[in-house]
Enzyme design. Structure first.
Site, PDB file in Angstrom:
ATOM      1  N   GLY A   9      60.052  47.057 -99.587  1.00 29.33           N
ATOM      2  CA  GLY A   9      60.446  48.186-100.425  1.00 29.33           C
ATOM      3  C   GLY A   9      59.318  49.164-100.716  1.00 29.33           C
ATOM      4  O   GLY A   9      59.553  50.243-101.259  1.00 29.33           O
ATOM      5  N   GLN A  11      56.634  52.094-100.275  1.00 27.71           N
ATOM      6  CA  GLN A  11      56.791  53.395 -99.607  1.00 27.71           C
ATOM      7  C   GLN A  11      55.415  54.003 -99.333  1.00 27.71           C
ATOM      8  O   GLN A  11      54.637  54.196-100.262  1.00 27.71           O
ATOM      9  CB  GLN A  11      57.542  54.370-100.525  1.00 27.71           C
ATOM     10  N   LEU A  15      52.434  61.781 -95.159  1.00 32.79           N
ATOM     11  CA  LEU A  15      51.236  62.601 -94.902  1.00 32.79           C
ATOM     12  C   LEU A  15      50.120  62.155 -95.835  1.00 32.79           C
ATOM     13  O   LEU A  15      50.313  62.075 -97.050  1.00 32.79           O
ATOM     14  CB  LEU A  15      51.566  64.084 -95.127  1.00 32.79           C
ATOM     15  N   GLY A  16      48.983  61.833 -95.250  1.00 32.33           N
ATOM     16  CA  GLY A  16      47.836  61.392 -96.043  1.00 32.33           C
ATOM     17  C   GLY A  16      46.595  62.188 -95.701  1.00 32.33           C
ATOM     18  O   GLY A  16      46.614  63.056 -94.820  1.00 32.33           O
ATOM     19  N   GLY A  18      42.796  62.179 -94.238  1.00 25.80           N
ATOM     20  CA  GLY A  18      41.781  61.469 -93.466  1.00 25.80           C
ATOM     21  C   GLY A  18      40.414  61.657 -94.110  1.00 25.80           C
ATOM     22  O   GLY A  18      40.152  62.700 -94.722  1.00 25.80           O
ATOM     23  N   ASP A  43      43.345  57.730 -96.327  1.00 28.28           N
ATOM     24  CA  ASP A  43      42.998  56.847 -95.213  1.00 28.28           C
ATOM     25  C   ASP A  43      41.486  56.634 -95.187  1.00 28.28           C
ATOM     26  O   ASP A  43      40.726  57.572 -94.946  1.00 28.28           O
ATOM     27  CB  ASP A  43      43.449  57.466 -93.886  1.00 28.28           C
ATOM     28  N   TYR A  48      33.233  54.422 -92.263  1.00 30.20           N
ATOM     29  CA  TYR A  48      33.054  55.841 -92.593  1.00 30.20           C
ATOM     30  C   TYR A  48      31.916  56.037 -93.603  1.00 30.20           C
ATOM     31  O   TYR A  48      31.471  57.168 -93.825  1.00 30.20           O
ATOM     32  CB  TYR A  48      34.350  56.470 -93.126  1.00 30.20           C
ATOM     33  N   LYS A  77      40.027  49.841 -93.365  1.00 27.46           N
ATOM     34  CA  LYS A  77      39.997  49.183 -92.051  1.00 27.46           C
ATOM     35  C   LYS A  77      38.794  48.253 -91.911  1.00 27.46           C
ATOM     36  O   LYS A  77      37.689  48.591 -92.363  1.00 27.46           O
ATOM     37  CB  LYS A  77      39.947  50.242 -90.931  1.00 27.46           C
ATOM     38  N   HIS A 110      40.351  47.815 -87.234  1.00 27.29           N
ATOM     39  CA  HIS A 110      40.061  49.197 -86.832  1.00 27.29           C
ATOM     40  C   HIS A 110      40.161  49.405 -85.307  1.00 27.29           C
ATOM     41  O   HIS A 110      40.734  50.387 -84.842  1.00 27.29           O
ATOM     42  CB  HIS A 110      38.657  49.571 -87.340  1.00 27.29           C
TER      43      HIS A 110
HETATM   44  P1  NDP Z   1      41.854  65.694 -87.418  1.00 26.33           P
HETATM   45  O1  NDP Z   1      42.755  65.807 -86.272  1.00 26.33           O
HETATM   46  O2  NDP Z   1      42.376  65.432 -88.762  1.00 26.33           O
HETATM   47  O3  NDP Z   1      40.986  67.028 -87.409  1.00 26.33           O
HETATM   48  C1  NDP Z   1      39.976  67.259 -88.337  1.00 26.33           C
HETATM   49  C2  NDP Z   1      39.397  68.634 -87.995  1.00 26.33           C
HETATM   50  O4  NDP Z   1      40.391  69.630 -88.185  1.00 26.33           O
HETATM   51  C3  NDP Z   1      38.231  68.999 -88.856  1.00 26.33           C
HETATM   52  O5  NDP Z   1      37.332  69.740 -88.082  1.00 26.33           O
HETATM   53  C4  NDP Z   1      38.869  69.889 -89.937  1.00 26.33           C
HETATM   54  O6  NDP Z   1      37.899  70.780 -90.434  1.00 26.33           O
HETATM   55  C5  NDP Z   1      39.924  70.610 -89.121  1.00 26.33           C
HETATM   56  N1  NDP Z   1      41.091  71.039 -89.905  1.00 26.33           N
HETATM   57  C6  NDP Z   1      41.705  70.405 -90.918  1.00 26.33           C
HETATM   58  N2  NDP Z   1      42.750  71.106 -91.372  1.00 26.33           N
HETATM   59  C7  NDP Z   1      42.805  72.244 -90.637  1.00 26.33           C
HETATM   60  C8  NDP Z   1      43.651  73.365 -90.635  1.00 26.33           C
HETATM   61  N3  NDP Z   1      44.675  73.474 -91.493  1.00 26.33           N
HETATM   62  N4  NDP Z   1      43.408  74.347 -89.720  1.00 26.33           N
HETATM   63  C9  NDP Z   1      42.391  74.249 -88.847  1.00 26.33           C
HETATM   64  N5  NDP Z   1      41.537  73.201 -88.802  1.00 26.33           N
HETATM   65  C10 NDP Z   1      41.751  72.202 -89.698  1.00 26.33           C
HETATM   66  O7  NDP Z   1      40.749  64.606 -87.000  1.00 26.33           O
HETATM   67  P2  NDP Z   1      40.210  63.239 -87.544  1.00 26.33           P
HETATM   68  O8  NDP Z   1      39.487  62.634 -86.417  1.00 26.33           O
HETATM   69  O9  NDP Z   1      39.462  63.424 -88.802  1.00 26.33           O
HETATM   70  O10 NDP Z   1      41.508  62.367 -87.806  1.00 26.33           O
HETATM   71  C11 NDP Z   1      42.158  62.299 -89.054  1.00 26.33           C
HETATM   72  C12 NDP Z   1      41.852  60.989 -89.761  1.00 26.33           C
HETATM   73  O11 NDP Z   1      42.370  59.903 -89.010  1.00 26.33           O
HETATM   74  C13 NDP Z   1      40.373  60.654 -89.889  1.00 26.33           C
HETATM   75  O12 NDP Z   1      39.693  61.432 -90.834  1.00 26.33           O
HETATM   76  C14 NDP Z   1      40.449  59.186 -90.182  1.00 26.33           C
HETATM   77  O13 NDP Z   1      40.799  58.963 -91.539  1.00 26.33           O
HETATM   78  C15 NDP Z   1      41.550  58.753 -89.219  1.00 26.33           C
HETATM   79  N6  NDP Z   1      41.050  58.322 -87.907  1.00 26.33           N
HETATM   80  C16 NDP Z   1      41.200  57.011 -87.548  1.00 26.33           C
HETATM   81  C17 NDP Z   1      40.738  56.554 -86.342  1.00 26.33           C
HETATM   82  C18 NDP Z   1      40.914  55.140 -85.984  1.00 26.33           C
HETATM   83  O14 NDP Z   1      40.230  54.674 -85.052  1.00 26.33           O
HETATM   84  N7  NDP Z   1      41.784  54.422 -86.644  1.00 26.33           N
HETATM   85  C19 NDP Z   1      40.084  57.451 -85.380  1.00 26.33           C
HETATM   86  C20 NDP Z   1      40.015  58.813 -85.826  1.00 26.33           C
HETATM   87  C21 NDP Z   1      40.492  59.217 -87.028  1.00 26.33           C
HETATM   88  P3  NDP Z   1      37.515  70.911 -92.001  1.00 26.33           P
HETATM   89  O15 NDP Z   1      37.298  69.538 -92.551  1.00 26.33           O
HETATM   90  O16 NDP Z   1      36.289  71.741 -91.963  1.00 26.33           O
HETATM   91  O17 NDP Z   1      38.682  71.607 -92.620  1.00 26.33           O
HETATM   92  C1  1BO Z   2      34.361  54.926 -84.783  1.00 25.79           C
HETATM   93  C2  1BO Z   2      35.365  55.229 -85.818  1.00 25.79           C
HETATM   94  C3  1BO Z   2      36.417  56.124 -85.330  1.00 25.79           C
HETATM   95  C4  1BO Z   2      37.168  56.751 -86.431  1.00 25.79           C
HETATM   96  O1  1BO Z   2      38.024  55.879 -87.064  1.00 25.79           O
END
Ligand code: NDP
Ligand code: 1BO
Length: 318
Positions: A9, A11, A15-16, A18, A43, A48, A77, A110
């Site tokens: 149950g 939720q 959208l979160g 990163g 997330d 990190y 993670k 992770h």
């Molecule tokens: P994203 O795809 O979220 O892209 C982030 C980039 O996009 C940054 O440069 C940010 O810049 C820019 N951005 C954000 N909003 C906008 C917008 N509205 N218009 C234009 N540019 C924008 O990349 P991430 O790699 O950060 O992925 C998201 C999250 O996923 C991570 O932060 C992490 O929490 C998770 N993750 C998990 C992984 C895993 O292995 N499990 C691997 C990679 C990510 P700025 O901050 O300057 O706005």
């Molecule tokens: C190496 C970590 C990638 C982002 O989750």
């Protein structure tokens, strides 16, 4: 905000925020801002290096009664150096201590990659533990034991291929409830989506905007950028929306959670508002045609036994 429902149950907001690549000094105001404008899903990950700053922000938000713990979804993670059975619970406890939380909503393995406990980020082939030395099921059984302590509400994985998920499901007592993987219009992974839907695993899209700020070791020359695709710009213009909103709306509309990262207040608002954007069937089809099976975070940063082919259980496209 739409949510993913879990069997018990709970939720998870679809959208979160990163938090990768935002350092510990910078993250506190980012989290506070995000909570104040309505983000309810954060997330995180031990690797990190910013869970202490996130914890300070969460505690201040709880103390100020901006949000309650129950209203917030927090994921973290397990890093690659804590895969040994005896290391999983201590790693979880360290994350909880840093985040100043009594429990996590979701804890993920992770990567299906194990490195030696004393290694932070691997530098050479000697830093890895092989799959014979440390099979994934051992780590998963320790995750199951953590779940039973009540310190985590849900357990899952990240960067697992369909083949690895199938193997895990065949061996596990408690099934993973989430797989967090790279997903955007240039890497749609339809087979993964179909499989996860069929077995009740929620898919979360990381790098939903193409991770333009990913570190050099994850960059390859000439990689395309989902934010720059003309089709995405055309659809954005038709809705008076931004390209980022179209990418996020597409992810949500196909039934995945999305966790865009931004440190900018205006973009936080923009990204959050994407959950209200409705794309037509035709627009969804147009975006579907952008798939190139292009992994932007292709895992080639890993060495030892963890080749591209091992990691993703597929050959690299030429
Ligand atoms: P994203 O795809 O979220 O892209 C982030 C980039 O996009 C940054 O440069 C940010 O810049 C820019 N951005 C954000 N909003 C906008 C917008 N509205 N218009 C234009 N540019 C924008 O990349 P991430 O790699 O950060 O992925 C998201 C999250 O996923 C991570 O932060 C992490 O929490 C998770 N993750 C998990 C992984 C895993 O292995 N499990 C691997 C990679 C990510 P700025 O901050 O300057 O706005
Ligand atoms: C190496 C970590 C990638 C982002 O989750």
């Amino acid at each position: 905000m739409r949510t993913f429902s879990f069997d018990n149950g709970d939720q998870m907001p679809i959208l979160g925020l990163g938090t990768w690549k935002t350092d510990n000094q910078a993250i506190k105001p980012v989290i506070k801002q995000a909570i104040s404008i309505g983000y309810r899903h954060i997330d995180c990950a031990a690797v990190y290096g910013n869970e202490v700053g996130i914890g300070e922000a969460l505690t201040e938000a709880f103390d100020a009664k901006e949000v309650t713990r129950e209203q917030l979804w927090v994921t973290s993670k397990l890093w690659n150096n804590a895969h040994k059975a005896d290391d999983v619970l201590p790693a979880l406890k360290k994350t909880l201590h840093s985040l100043q939380l009594d429990y996590l909503d979701l804890y993920l393995i992770h990567w299906p990659v194990a490195v030696k406990p004393e290694v932070g980020f691997p530098q050479s082939d000697d830093d890895y533990l092989s799959l014979e030395e440390l099979p994934i099921i051992e780590t998963w059984q320790a995750m199951e034991a953590c779940f039973e302590t009540g310190l985590i509400r849900h357990i899952g994985v990240s960067n697992f291929s369909v083949k690895k998920l199938k193997k895990l499901l065949a061996q596990s007592r408690i099934n993973p409830e989430v797989n967090q993987v790279e997903l955007h219009p240039l890497l749609q992974q339809p087979e993964m989506k179909k499989y996860c839907d069929s077995v009740g695993i929620n898919l979360t899209a990381y790098a939903p905007l193409g991770s333009g700020d990913r570190p050099a070791f994850f960059q390859e020359e000439g990689s395309p950028n989902p934010l720059e695709q003309p089709v995405i710009h055309e659809i954005a213009a038709a809705h008076d929306a931004t390209p980022a909103q179209v990418l996020l709306a597409w992810g949500i509309q196909r039934g995945t959670a999305v966790i865009p990262k931004t440190v900018k207040a205006q973009r936080m608002e923009e990204n959050l508002a994407a959950s209200g954007l409705e794309l037509s069937d035709q627009e969804m089809m147009q975006i579907q045609s952008l798939d190139q099976h292009c992994r932007l975070l292709n895992g080639k940063v890993w060495g030892g036994p963890y080749t591209y082919e091992y990691l993703w259980d597929e050959k690299e496209l030429g």
